[in-house]
Scaffold this active site. Structure first.
Site, PDB file in Angstrom:
ATOM      1  N   ASP A   1      -4.334  18.294  -1.353  1.00  0.00           N
ATOM      2  CA  ASP A   1      -4.324  19.489  -2.200  1.00  0.00           C
ATOM      3  C   ASP A   1      -2.875  19.943  -2.365  1.00  0.00           C
ATOM      4  OD1 ASP A   1      -3.764  20.498   0.287  1.00  0.00           O
ATOM      5  OD2 ASP A   1      -5.480  21.844   0.393  1.00  0.00           O
ATOM      6  N   SER A   2      -2.662  21.029  -3.093  1.00  0.00           N
ATOM      7  CA  SER A   2      -1.279  21.406  -3.443  1.00  0.00           C
ATOM      8  C   SER A   2      -0.596  22.217  -2.345  1.00  0.00           C
ATOM      9  CB  SER A   2      -1.283  22.221  -4.723  1.00  0.00           C
ATOM     10  OG  SER A   2      -1.806  23.509  -4.474  1.00  0.00           O
TER      11      SER A   2
ATOM     12  N   PHE B   1      -3.261  26.920  -1.903  1.00  0.00           N
ATOM     13  CA  PHE B   1      -4.423  27.690  -1.482  1.00  0.00           C
ATOM     14  C   PHE B   1      -4.200  28.355  -0.129  1.00  0.00           C
ATOM     15  CE2 PHE B   1      -8.611  28.020   0.612  1.00  0.00           C
ATOM     16  CZ  PHE B   1      -9.175  28.946  -0.247  1.00  0.00           C
TER      17      PHE B   1
ATOM     18  N   GLN C   1      -8.149  27.779 -13.492  1.00  0.00           N
ATOM     19  CA  GLN C   1      -8.302  29.064 -12.802  1.00  0.00           C
ATOM     20  C   GLN C   1      -8.802  30.099 -13.814  1.00  0.00           C
ATOM     21  OE1 GLN C   1      -8.236  29.813  -9.707  1.00  0.00           O
ATOM     22  NE2 GLN C   1      -7.119  28.177  -8.666  1.00  0.00           N
TER      23      GLN C   1
ATOM     24  N   ASP D   1     -15.323  19.288  -1.859  1.00  0.00           N
ATOM     25  CA  ASP D   1     -14.780  19.122  -0.514  1.00  0.00           C
ATOM     26  C   ASP D   1     -15.062  20.403   0.235  1.00  0.00           C
ATOM     27  OD1 ASP D   1     -12.426  20.443  -2.131  1.00  0.00           O
ATOM     28  OD2 ASP D   1     -12.034  20.866  -0.035  1.00  0.00           O
TER      29      ASP D   1
ATOM     30  N   CYS E   1     -33.412  11.494  10.656  1.00  0.00           N
ATOM     31  CA  CYS E   1     -31.990  11.160  10.475  1.00  0.00           C
ATOM     32  C   CYS E   1     -31.674   9.814  11.126  1.00  0.00           C
ATOM     33  CB  CYS E   1     -31.130  12.261  11.095  1.00  0.00           C
ATOM     34  SG  CYS E   1     -29.365  11.925  10.991  1.00  0.00           S
TER      35      CYS E   1
ATOM     36  N   CYS F   1     -28.540   8.770  11.866  1.00  0.00           N
ATOM     37  CA  CYS F   1     -27.185   8.736  12.442  1.00  0.00           C
ATOM     38  C   CYS F   1     -27.230   8.295  13.900  1.00  0.00           C
ATOM     39  CB  CYS F   1     -26.500  10.097  12.295  1.00  0.00           C
ATOM     40  SG  CYS F   1     -26.853  11.265  13.611  1.00  0.00           S
TER      41      CYS F   1
ATOM     42  N   CYS G   1     -28.556  10.998  16.428  1.00  0.00           N
ATOM     43  CA  CYS G   1     -30.010  11.210  16.444  1.00  0.00           C
ATOM     44  C   CYS G   1     -30.753  10.012  17.018  1.00  0.00           C
ATOM     45  CB  CYS G   1     -30.519  11.520  15.039  1.00  0.00           C
ATOM     46  SG  CYS G   1     -30.065  13.175  14.510  1.00  0.00           S
TER      47      CYS G   1
ATOM     48  N   HIS H   1     -23.364  13.787  13.280  1.00  0.00           N
ATOM     49  CA  HIS H   1     -24.640  14.133  12.645  1.00  0.00           C
ATOM     50  C   HIS H   1     -24.424  14.950  11.365  1.00  0.00           C
ATOM     51  CE1 HIS H   1     -28.678  15.482  11.833  1.00  0.00           C
ATOM     52  NE2 HIS H   1     -28.181  16.696  11.740  1.00  0.00           N
TER      53      HIS H   1
HETATM   54 ZN   LIG Z   1     -28.438  12.734  12.908  1.00  0.00          ZN
END
Ligand SMILES: [Zn+2]
Length: 403
Positions: free
Chosen positions: A93-94, A97, A217, A294, A341, A343, A346, A372
């Site tokens: 990013d710039s 922010f 903007q 993001d 899930c 992952c 899990c 997760h």
């Molecule tokens: Zn998970």
């Protein structure tokens, strides 16, 4: 052009679309969740973890890297991809922010650094202190580590981002607070328009191969948003971002801004929405034509004990698709966080074990919880892309958020 965007499928009923962005470090599919690795790392995770999770694209923060370790170090180490050993598309990013957040965040009690999330420290407004101030050339603030004075300008932001070497870099803008009125927002937009032109000039002269992304903007004011969109369209950017802390505003305002802006942008380029990490907002933004997001939400909330749940596991708008691992009902629970899930957390660990690690403040907890939560967002985006490709986007949205 250093990146290309191709649209594979457009939803017939909404502005949602599925596509692919190609960069010099590989490609990523859209709509995409861009994982945030502020200091060239996603906290608690290694670059190999990111690859194992299927992260296709990440974002690092210019503001933070400028102060630590400094862009010169990153440049000497061969740029961000080599420095963090992550050979995938990257954004920076710039830096604006965070610099502006220091100003209005501390004054109004909002903004990421000044307590974007209520559980993150400073939330009390401190209007008596001026933390940052803006002039027509940039923003003045103090180095948060050394206290030295910093003047961040469009040229400096470009220079830092060139040294960092991400595939996609953001033009420098003035990010206004949701609390700024029309007159201030108009003035800020005039500066943004001037700065974005300066970024384009500096970038062209440098002959950098990075893709420069323009930012629109204009706060919550329709005429200002339209003006900003028109100017950004004309500057020849390779993609767009919609700025302005929209995640902080009411849903209607966010939808209005997207509806005013997106139809006016060159739709052959991808559109990024800055700082969005709420499940409903993701659906609503994709529906309105956003391609990438993001947010630090998945890993930040993981560290605070909040773990995300799909609707199958009881996730809903009411509980914000998450539960607190601290809950007593998890004390002796043999269940995984989410039975549906896939992952590694899990598949391997119970809620009882994770709750124990969290309460004991064990470092392993941060890694397992972040895996997760990141998996949750990546899987959500995969499902959204599939639903667009299958012509079932609104059906999936209904399953998740209702009507
Ligand atoms: Zn998970």
């Amino acid at each position: 052009m250093s990146i290309s965007f191709s649209i594979g499928k457009k939803d017939k009923k909404t502005r949602a679309r599925a596509g692919i962005v190609k960069t010099p470090h590989g490609s990523f599919q859209t709509p995409a969740f861009v994982t945030v690795g502020t200091l060239a790392t996603v906290r608690a995770l290694s670059s190999q973890d990111l690859l194992d999770l299927g992260v296709e694209v990440a974002l690092a923060n210019t503001y933070h890297l400028h102060f630590r370790p400094g862009e010169e170090v990153v440049k000497k180490m061969g740029g961000l991809h080599k420095f963090m050993n992550f050979n995938k598309p990257l954004f920076t990013d710039s830096g604006g922010f965070q610099a502006f957040s220091l100003g209005f965040g501390m004054e109004h009690g909002t903004g990421k650094i000044g307590g974007f999330f209520p559980d993150e420290g400073f939330t009390k407004p401190q209007p008596e202190k001026k933390w940052a101030h803006v002039d027509d050339n940039g923003v003045h603030f103090k180095n948060p580590i050394t206290g030295d004075k910093v003047h961040l300008t469009p040229q400096l932001s470009m220079k830092i981002q060139h040294d960092l070497g991400a595939d996609m870099i953001l033009a420098f803008d003035e990010c206004t607070s949701p609390l700024h009125d029309y007159d201030y927002t108009k003035k800020a937009l005039e500066r943004t328009n001037k700065w974005e032109k300066e970024c384009v000039l500096y970038h062209k002269k440098s002959k950098s191969k990075q893709a420069l992304i323009g930012i629109t903007q204009g706060g919550v004011f329709k005429d200002l948003r339209e003006e900003s969109t028109k100017i950004v369209n004309e500057l020849g950017f390779e993609g767009f971002a919609i700025g302005g802390n929209l995640g902080d505003k009411s849903k209607t305002q966010m939808h209005d801004v997207l509806d005013w802006t997106i139809p006016l942008l060159d739709r052959g380029k991808f559109v990024h929405l800055l700082g969005i990490g709420v499940v409903e907002d993701i659906f609503n933004s994709v529906e309105r034509g956003i391609d990438t997001f993001d947010c630090v939400t998945p890993t930040r909330l993981a560290r605070h004990g909040y773990l995300f749940l799909t609707p199958k596991a009881g996730g809903s708008r009411e509980n914000k698709y998450r539960m607190s691992i601290k809950n007593k009902e998890n004390k002796e629970s043999k269940k995984p966080i989410d039975s549906s899930c896939s992952c590694s957390t899990c598949k391997t660990y119970s809620r009882a074990y994770l709750r124990h690690l969290f309460l004991a403040n064990e470092l392993t907890y941060f890694r397992l919880a972040s895996i997760h939560n990141l998996h949750f967002f990546l899987e959500l985006m995969r499902n959204i892309r599939n639903s667009i490709n299958d012509g079932k986007f609104l059906r999936l949205k209904k399953e998740w958020v209702g009507n």
